[in-house]
Design a protein around this motif. Structure first.
Motif, PDB file in Angstrom:
ATOM      1  N   THR A 224       0.950  -1.172  -0.037  1.00  0.00           N
ATOM      2  CA  THR A 224       0.189  -0.001   0.187  1.00  0.00           C
ATOM      3  C   THR A 224       0.811   1.292  -0.037  1.00  0.00           C
ATOM      4  N   GLY A 225       1.998   1.259   0.021  1.00  0.00           N
ATOM      5  CA  GLY A 225       3.012   2.291   0.024  1.00  0.00           C
ATOM      6  C   GLY A 225       3.733   2.375   1.642  1.00  0.00           C
ATOM      7  N   TRP A 226       3.178   1.647   2.465  1.00  0.00           N
ATOM      8  CA  TRP A 226       3.412   1.542   3.931  1.00  0.00           C
ATOM      9  C   TRP A 226       3.847   0.008   4.031  1.00  0.00           C
ATOM     10  N   GLY A 244      -1.511   4.218   7.713  1.00  0.00           N
ATOM     11  CA  GLY A 244      -0.676   4.829   6.962  1.00  0.00           C
ATOM     12  C   GLY A 244       0.857   5.275   7.725  1.00  0.00           C
ATOM     13  N   SER A 245       1.212   4.146   8.062  1.00  0.00           N
ATOM     14  CA  SER A 245       2.643   4.275   8.786  1.00  0.00           C
ATOM     15  C   SER A 245       3.586   3.121   8.508  1.00  0.00           C
ATOM     16  N   ASP A 246       4.728   3.345   8.617  1.00  0.00           N
ATOM     17  CA  ASP A 246       5.559   2.293   8.463  1.00  0.00           C
ATOM     18  C   ASP A 246       5.729   1.339   9.814  1.00  0.00           C
ATOM     19  N   ASN A 273       7.302   6.792  12.722  1.00  0.00           N
ATOM     20  CA  ASN A 273       6.997   7.869  12.078  1.00  0.00           C
ATOM     21  C   ASN A 273       8.414   8.708  11.618  1.00  0.00           C
ATOM     22  N   GLY A 274       9.335   8.059  11.501  1.00  0.00           N
ATOM     23  CA  GLY A 274      10.589   8.897  11.076  1.00  0.00           C
ATOM     24  C   GLY A 274      11.592   9.207  12.241  1.00  0.00           C
ATOM     25  N   GLN A 422       8.584   7.015   6.596  1.00  0.00           N
ATOM     26  CA  GLN A 422       7.692   7.854   6.049  1.00  0.00           C
ATOM     27  C   GLN A 422       7.151   7.333   4.889  1.00  0.00           C
ATOM     28  N   GLY A 423       7.322   5.900   4.530  1.00  0.00           N
ATOM     29  CA  GLY A 423       6.663   5.094   3.296  1.00  0.00           C
ATOM     30  C   GLY A 423       7.286   4.999   2.128  1.00  0.00           C
ATOM     31  N   ARG A 424       7.056   4.417   1.398  1.00  0.00           N
ATOM     32  CA  ARG A 424       7.959   3.878   0.190  1.00  0.00           C
ATOM     33  C   ARG A 424       8.261   5.198  -0.649  1.00  0.00           C
TER      34      ARG A 424
END
Length: 596
Positions: A224-226, A244-246, A273-274, A422-424
């Protein structure tokens, strides 16, 4: 403990770096890898007994640590009768409880072992790679080696349950955080055969497969991008916690385990979250609650023993260490440190950072800001570019950062484009733009802190190690806010570096490389300090020395420090002390004699 001036002593700081990794729980005891200056930096397998007493398991005269795929990981596995581990010579050892270690499989040629996991018969599963092909092997205590899977690709994470072997594979022209597949093979057959595809592909990264207590296969995917956690039931894949987080970091090493299973079916996992890492519990009905809110950074090793959770955690006022949490406690229960010996109070009270952001060429740039307590006027500023560059900026106590803060510097740690957590899409933003976007983001933070009165306009510096060292050199090569730059263990020429790095990292170098090109001495616009260890196996000490010599020939207030025997990470306290002292002296010299 303090230097002759004010602030922390570099000798004191250099001896505060203790490393904890590969935490796991077996039969009620915790096991982990630890290295610390008091034992010469030797990486030892440590454990706790039933009373919680900590003791070293492996011999003190050599380090435990895999070099598989250059960065290792999965260096030991605990089985019913003892512990398996990879020695510092690359050999595979078995050490029965209470006995000496036996070398079961000596190192041969360029083969490296890693990704160790228990096998059903008291033996061990391992990945064996020689730089051209990988194998998943089953090794018995008698020394017999059975090849289960053989591939020209990279292999990782062998996990076995009732004859079904789950494992990861990725092409040699890709990095596992860009493209990685989860496969499953039935190993009841006597001949190795390829597994069937479960998940992953060219535009999907699957990491950290594991068999749950329920017999189902779990894994983390960024489809999903995460990077989120999924489970496989039959042929159906479902998300455990769509978010919506890694929930995992980039897999630079093997053996990461960013989630675990409680006896009641609750799943414990990390959410990043980085900067900070949350511990989250997801119950069988899908309910979610946060755990151990006092921890701000957690390494990717989740160890669950019945109703207790153990992690390697940290806070803005405590460096990484072992922490525990009672899973049956109330929702607001805090984690407590484990095995903390009585130590004298440090000579400096750590200053907690703030999370801030500014606008940059690519959008919002976030950063951690550490400021000297009570600073009411502009102070010298050190902008730190993290290594990787697929790394994050963990919100935890770092005595190196506190060293500069104690000497009157503000320190900004930049989560520049290409960072993880912060995602792909954000992670891949730096592809083809290395030396540009990262430099722009660091400069944007520096300009922001200058314009807001935090930083002295004439005393803004940038430093970085490894890939961050390349960022620092590129920042020194263009007009901007920086009065000086420190490049430690730096990559200098990405094209040349691509040809010299281990096969695992070569696609990373190729993907990142952009038009910025090599750092060139005659393009440098401000003083530069080059620091490099002679025993660095990841970046070239010879290239760094040549770069420093060419800088010196051009004149100016440049400096260099070549550390005899120093590795890429300057692990030895003496090397770290020299580097800290040289860097601070370098900045002070520039502030006393600024270049026109």
């Amino acid at each position: 403990m303090r230097s002759q001036g004010s602030g922390l002593s570099p000798a004191w700081v250099a001896r505060k770096v203790v490393s904890y990794d590969e935490l796991q729980v077996v039969a009620g005891s915790l096991w982990w890898l630890q290295s610390d200056p008091d034992h010469g930096g030797v990486r030892r397998v440590m454990s706790t007994d039933r009373t919680g007493t900590v003791f070293a398991v492996t011999p003190p005269d050599f380090s435990v640590g895999s070099q598989l795929h250059a960065y290792g990981g999965g260096s030991f596995a605990v089985v019913a009768d003892g512990v398996w581990f990879v020695g510092d010579d690359g050999s595979l050892f078995h050490q029965p409880f209470g006995c000496a270690a036996d070398k079961i499989v000596p190192v041969r040629g360029s083969a490296q072992y890693g990704e160790l996991a228990p096998a059903d018969d008291g033996g061990v599963l391992a990945v064996r790679g020689d730089g051209t092909a990988d194998e998943i092997v089953a090794v018995s205590a008698s020394g017999s080696v059975r090849v289960l899977v053989r591939s020209s690709e990279f292999l990782a994470y062998p996990r076995l349950a009732e004859g079904d072997l789950a494992y990861l594979a990725w092409s040699r022209d890709q990095m596992p955080w860009d493209s990685c597949r989860l496969l499953m093979a039935n190993i009841r057959s006597t001949s190795p055969r390829p597994g069937r595809l479960v998940a992953g592909g060219r535009s999907e990264s699957v990491v950290q497969p594991s068999w749950g207590r329920d017999g189902l296969l779990y894994f983390i995917s960024d489809r999903t991008g995460w990077w989120n956690l999924y489970r496989l039931r039959g042929d159906e894949v479902t998300a455990v916690l769509p978010i919506g987080s890694d929930c995992a970091p980039a897999p630079w090493e093997g053996g990461y385990q960013s989630y675990g299973f409680a006896p009641d079916g609750t799943i414990l996992l990390t959410v990043l979250n980085g900067f900070s890492t949350e511990l989250v519990a997801v119950d069988p009905a899908g309910g979610r609650r946060r755990l151990a809110a006092n921890l701000t950074s957690v390494k990717p090793y989740i160890a669950v023993d019945g109703e207790r959770l153990a992690v390697i955690g940290s806070t803005p006022s405590s460096a990484p260490g072992l922490w525990s949490l009672d899973l049956t406690a109330q929702a607001d229960a805090l984690a407590v440190p484990l095995g903390v010996a009585s130590e004298p109070a440090p000579p400096w009270t750590p200053v907690s950072p703030s999370i801030d952001a500014t606008s940059g060429a690519g959008g919002r740039v976030r950063f951690l800001l550490h400021r000297p307590a009570g600073a009411a006027t502009p102070v010298p500023l050190l902008v730190r570019a993290h290594p990787g560059p697929t790394d994050d900026v963990p919100l935890r106590l770092d005595w190196v950062t506190q060293y500069f803060v104690s000497h009157g510097f503000a320190v900004a740690e930049v989560l520049y484009r290409g960072s993880t957590g912060q995602g792909r899409a954000f992670r891949q933003t730096l592809h083809g733009h290395w030396g540009d976007y990262d430099v722009e983001d660091c400069a944007a933070v520096a300009e922001h802190l200058r314009s807001t009165g935090v930083a002295r306009p004439d005393a803004i510096f940038i430093s970085g190690a490894s890939a961050g060292g390349y960022t620092a050199l590129q920042a020194a090569s263009r007009p901007g806010p920086f009065a000086g730059a420190t490049a430690t263990s730096a990559i200098i020429d990405p094209t040349r570096w691509e040809l010299s790095v281990p096969a695992f990292q070569r696609p990373h170098a190729a993907a990142l490389r952009g038009p910025a090109g090599a750092a060139v001495p005659d393009r440098i616009l401000c003083p530069v300090l080059v620091v490099h260890g002679t025993a660095d196996t990841i970046t070239s000490a010879e290239e760094a020395l040549q770069f420093a010599h060419e800088l010196a020939d051009l004149g100016g207030d440049h400096a260099s420090l070549l550390l005899d025997g120093g590795d890429h990470y300057l692990s030895a306290p003496a090397a770290r002390e020299q580097a800290l002292r040289a860097e601070l002296d370098f900045y002070h010299r520039i502030m006393r004699h600024p270049e026109g």
